[in-house]
Design a protein around this motif. Structure first.
Motif, PDB file in Angstrom:
ATOM      1  N   THR A 110       0.831  -1.204   0.000  1.00 34.43           N
ATOM      2  CA  THR A 110       0.000   0.000   0.000  1.00 34.43           C
ATOM      3  C   THR A 110       0.870   1.260   0.000  1.00 34.43           C
ATOM      4  O   THR A 110       0.435   2.334   0.420  1.00 34.43           O
ATOM      5  CB  THR A 110      -0.961   0.022   1.208  1.00 34.43           C
ATOM      6  OG1 THR A 110      -0.240  -0.289   2.409  1.00 34.43           O
ATOM      7  CG2 THR A 110      -2.097  -0.960   1.025  1.00 34.43           C
ATOM      8  N   SER A 111       2.109   1.119  -0.454  1.00 33.81           N
ATOM      9  CA  SER A 111       3.048   2.245  -0.620  1.00 33.81           C
ATOM     10  C   SER A 111       3.454   2.892   0.693  1.00 33.81           C
ATOM     11  O   SER A 111       3.736   4.098   0.745  1.00 33.81           O
ATOM     12  CB  SER A 111       2.451   3.312  -1.564  1.00 33.81           C
ATOM     13  OG  SER A 111       2.209   2.775  -2.835  1.00 33.81           O
ATOM     14  N   LYS A 112       3.516   2.108   1.759  1.00 32.82           N
ATOM     15  CA  LYS A 112       3.897   2.665   3.056  1.00 32.82           C
ATOM     16  C   LYS A 112       5.328   3.211   3.039  1.00 32.82           C
ATOM     17  O   LYS A 112       5.584   4.299   3.540  1.00 32.82           O
ATOM     18  CB  LYS A 112       3.750   1.603   4.156  1.00 32.82           C
ATOM     19  CG  LYS A 112       2.321   1.128   4.390  1.00 32.82           C
ATOM     20  CD  LYS A 112       2.219   0.172   5.569  1.00 32.82           C
ATOM     21  CE  LYS A 112       3.016  -1.119   5.382  1.00 32.82           C
ATOM     22  NZ  LYS A 112       2.557  -1.912   4.224  1.00 32.82           N
ATOM     23  N   THR A 113       6.255   2.430   2.472  1.00 30.30           N
ATOM     24  CA  THR A 113       7.660   2.844   2.495  1.00 30.30           C
ATOM     25  C   THR A 113       7.925   4.074   1.635  1.00 30.30           C
ATOM     26  O   THR A 113       8.513   5.052   2.126  1.00 30.30           O
ATOM     27  CB  THR A 113       8.575   1.676   2.071  1.00 30.30           C
ATOM     28  OG1 THR A 113       8.477   0.633   3.038  1.00 30.30           O
ATOM     29  CG2 THR A 113      10.030   2.133   1.963  1.00 30.30           C
ATOM     30  N   LEU A 167      -3.974   3.191   5.502  1.00 31.40           N
ATOM     31  CA  LEU A 167      -3.941   3.240   4.039  1.00 31.40           C
ATOM     32  C   LEU A 167      -4.804   2.099   3.507  1.00 31.40           C
ATOM     33  O   LEU A 167      -4.411   0.935   3.580  1.00 31.40           O
ATOM     34  CB  LEU A 167      -2.500   3.118   3.533  1.00 31.40           C
ATOM     35  CG  LEU A 167      -1.508   4.157   4.088  1.00 31.40           C
ATOM     36  CD1 LEU A 167      -0.104   3.893   3.546  1.00 31.40           C
ATOM     37  CD2 LEU A 167      -1.955   5.584   3.767  1.00 31.40           C
ATOM     38  N   ARG A 168      -5.980   2.443   3.009  1.00 25.47           N
ATOM     39  CA  ARG A 168      -6.905   1.433   2.499  1.00 25.47           C
ATOM     40  C   ARG A 168      -6.711   1.280   0.988  1.00 25.47           C
ATOM     41  O   ARG A 168      -6.353   2.225   0.288  1.00 25.47           O
ATOM     42  CB  ARG A 168      -8.343   1.843   2.803  1.00 25.47           C
ATOM     43  CG  ARG A 168      -9.384   0.882   2.259  1.00 25.47           C
ATOM     44  CD  ARG A 168     -10.788   1.273   2.668  1.00 25.47           C
ATOM     45  NE  ARG A 168     -11.074   0.907   4.057  1.00 25.47           N
ATOM     46  CZ  ARG A 168     -11.516   1.725   4.986  1.00 25.47           C
ATOM     47  NH1 ARG A 168     -11.701   2.991   4.696  1.00 25.47           N
ATOM     48  NH2 ARG A 168     -11.759   1.299   6.209  1.00 25.47           N
ATOM     49  N   ILE A 169      -6.970   0.067   0.489  1.00 22.11           N
ATOM     50  CA  ILE A 169      -6.843  -0.205  -0.937  1.00 22.11           C
ATOM     51  C   ILE A 169      -7.899  -1.235  -1.325  1.00 22.11           C
ATOM     52  O   ILE A 169      -8.266  -2.099  -0.515  1.00 22.11           O
ATOM     53  CB  ILE A 169      -5.413  -0.721  -1.268  1.00 22.11           C
ATOM     54  CG1 ILE A 169      -5.201  -0.819  -2.781  1.00 22.11           C
ATOM     55  CG2 ILE A 169      -5.140  -2.058  -0.591  1.00 22.11           C
ATOM     56  CD1 ILE A 169      -3.746  -1.068  -3.162  1.00 22.11           C
ATOM     57  N   SER A 170      -8.395  -1.146  -2.536  1.00 23.35           N
ATOM     58  CA  SER A 170      -9.410  -2.100  -2.980  1.00 23.35           C
ATOM     59  C   SER A 170      -8.770  -3.460  -3.217  1.00 23.35           C
ATOM     60  O   SER A 170      -7.586  -3.556  -3.552  1.00 23.35           O
ATOM     61  CB  SER A 170     -10.074  -1.619  -4.268  1.00 23.35           C
ATOM     62  OG  SER A 170      -9.179  -1.707  -5.367  1.00 23.35           O
ATOM     63  N   SER A 208      -6.100   3.415  -3.446  1.00 25.61           N
ATOM     64  CA  SER A 208      -6.284   2.515  -4.590  1.00 25.61           C
ATOM     65  C   SER A 208      -5.833   3.132  -5.905  1.00 25.61           C
ATOM     66  O   SER A 208      -5.174   2.484  -6.713  1.00 25.61           O
ATOM     67  CB  SER A 208      -7.745   2.085  -4.704  1.00 25.61           C
ATOM     68  OG  SER A 208      -8.181   1.436  -3.531  1.00 25.61           O
ATOM     69  N   ASN A 209      -6.200   4.389  -6.127  1.00 21.05           N
ATOM     70  CA  ASN A 209      -5.879   5.033  -7.405  1.00 21.05           C
ATOM     71  C   ASN A 209      -5.134   6.349  -7.205  1.00 21.05           C
ATOM     72  O   ASN A 209      -5.286   7.284  -7.998  1.00 21.05           O
ATOM     73  CB  ASN A 209      -7.171   5.275  -8.200  1.00 21.05           C
ATOM     74  CG  ASN A 209      -7.877   3.979  -8.554  1.00 21.05           C
ATOM     75  OD1 ASN A 209      -7.332   3.139  -9.260  1.00 21.05           O
ATOM     76  ND2 ASN A 209      -9.095   3.813  -8.046  1.00 21.05           N
ATOM     77  N   LYS A 210      -4.336   6.395  -6.152  1.00 18.27           N
ATOM     78  CA  LYS A 210      -3.607   7.623  -5.851  1.00 18.27           C
ATOM     79  C   LYS A 210      -2.099   7.415  -5.979  1.00 18.27           C
ATOM     80  O   LYS A 210      -1.558   6.386  -5.559  1.00 18.27           O
ATOM     81  CB  LYS A 210      -3.920   8.115  -4.431  1.00 18.27           C
ATOM     82  CG  LYS A 210      -5.325   8.664  -4.262  1.00 18.27           C
ATOM     83  CD  LYS A 210      -5.518   9.193  -2.846  1.00 18.27           C
ATOM     84  CE  LYS A 210      -6.874   9.849  -2.678  1.00 18.27           C
ATOM     85  NZ  LYS A 210      -7.981   8.899  -2.860  1.00 18.27           N
ATOM     86  N   ALA A 211      -1.433   8.413  -6.521  1.00 17.31           N
ATOM     87  CA  ALA A 211       0.029   8.421  -6.532  1.00 17.31           C
ATOM     88  C   ALA A 211       0.519   8.760  -5.130  1.00 17.31           C
ATOM     89  O   ALA A 211      -0.221   9.335  -4.321  1.00 17.31           O
ATOM     90  CB  ALA A 211       0.536   9.457  -7.529  1.00 17.31           C
ATOM     91  N   ALA A 217       0.422  11.900  -0.033  1.00 19.11           N
ATOM     92  CA  ALA A 217       1.231  12.730   0.866  1.00 19.11           C
ATOM     93  C   ALA A 217       0.600  14.107   1.053  1.00 19.11           C
ATOM     94  O   ALA A 217       0.569  14.636   2.176  1.00 19.11           O
ATOM     95  CB  ALA A 217       2.650  12.864   0.317  1.00 19.11           C
ATOM     96  N   ASN A 218       0.095  14.695  -0.015  1.00 21.87           N
ATOM     97  CA  ASN A 218      -0.537  16.017   0.092  1.00 21.87           C
ATOM     98  C   ASN A 218      -1.785  15.980   0.961  1.00 21.87           C
ATOM     99  O   ASN A 218      -2.065  16.926   1.703  1.00 21.87           O
ATOM    100  CB  ASN A 218      -0.879  16.551  -1.305  1.00 21.87           C
ATOM    101  CG  ASN A 218       0.354  17.034  -2.053  1.00 21.87           C
ATOM    102  OD1 ASN A 218       1.332  17.437  -1.433  1.00 21.87           O
ATOM    103  ND2 ASN A 218       0.305  16.979  -3.371  1.00 21.87           N
TER     104      ASN A 218
END
Length: 277
Positions: free
Chosen positions: A154-157, A196-199, A250-253, A258-259
């Motif tokens: 989920t892009s934590k790092t 951080l949630r993801i589908s 799910s659909n975010k860079a 971060a913003n």
């Protein structure tokens, strides 16, 4: 075809000149089509004379950032005399700003690289993110400005590193049904913990690609939809228990997520603990 040769000359580190030169070169050729040589910390005209001489012999061009006007003028004139292509990267901007601000430049090399408080805070935050990445040491939870929690991929790092460059100390904790989360998660203000949630579909796709990149079978349990749903259900249960804010990634860079976080922490209620007592 012979490689293009470029000399980058500076009275400081030369990073600015090199960056701009490479950006321009990318419009003409691949990185393996040229050789770039950096000549940093120039303090006298003899070094400049030598750079022009070698550039002439090798058919090279010169890009430079020199804040000292004497050195700058010498290099321009020497290159002109020797018919060497020479580009002043910083000079025109300095001259324009002197006209705009009605004062002379400081003419001190390397000011942008001075080690100030902001620099040290950023370095400290980056080191913190590395030290407390992926639940490596749960003690980081209590020291962090932000704690990210989410299942694997989920892009934590990368999110932790991005926020670290904004001078925020970030720890991240992977959520796995078989592993109890650290008790410290339930002791910090709830809003400092961000889920951080993801589908399930997106996660399935990401994990399959990850397995393929590792040369593994994409039908492994790691990418199995049943397993993914189990992890996401556990994540939701944990989020309810903590009572922390959640962002759907799910659909975010990474930059977009971060913003959102940066906007959240700038709210006046950020440092309040909203847990029910």
């Amino acid at each position: 075809m012979e490689k293009a040769i470029i000399y980058v000359v500076s009275d400081s580190v030369g990073e600015t000149a090199e960056f701009v030169t490479k950006a321009a070169l990318s419009q003409f050729m691949d990185e393996n089509a040229y050789d770039l040589y950096r000549i940093p910390y120039v303090e006298n005209i003899e070094v400049l004379r030598g750079a022009v001489y070698h550039a002439k012999q090798l058919g090279a061009m010169i890009g430079f950032t020199l804040v000292n006007p004497v050195l700058r003028e010498f290099l321009i004139q020497e290159a002109r005399n020797k018919q060497v292509e020479c580009v002043d990267i910083l000079g025109p901007m300095l001259e324009a700003m002197e006209r705009k601000f009605h004062r002379k430049a400081k003419e001190e090399p390397g000011l942008i690289h001075r080690l100030d408080e902001d620099y040290f805070r950023r370095v400290e935050a980056i080191e913190f993110a590395v030290r407390y990445d992926d639940g490596r040491d749960p003690r980081g939870v209590m020291q962090a400005d932000i704690v990210l929690i989410g299942v694997s991929r989920t892009s934590k790092t990368p999110l932790s590193q991005y926020l670290a460059h904004k001078r925020l100390k970030v720890a991240n904790i992977p959520i796995v049904p078989e592993v109890d989360p650290p008790e410290t998660l339930f002791k910090i203000p709830s809003q400092k913990c961000i889920g951080l949630r993801i589908s399930s579909e997106k996660l399935n796709s990401i994990r399959k690609e990850r397995l393929k990149s590792l040369g593994l079978d994409d039908t492994a349990s790691y990418a199995n939809m049943e397993r993914i749903q189990e992890e996401l259900n556990y994540f939701d249960q944990l989020i309810q228990r903590i009572g922390c804010p959640v962002i759907d990634v799910s659909n975010k860079a990474v930059e977009e997520t971060a913003n959102i976080i940066l906007n959240m922490i700038n709210q006046p209620y950020w440092n309040m603990d909203t847990r029910e007592q």
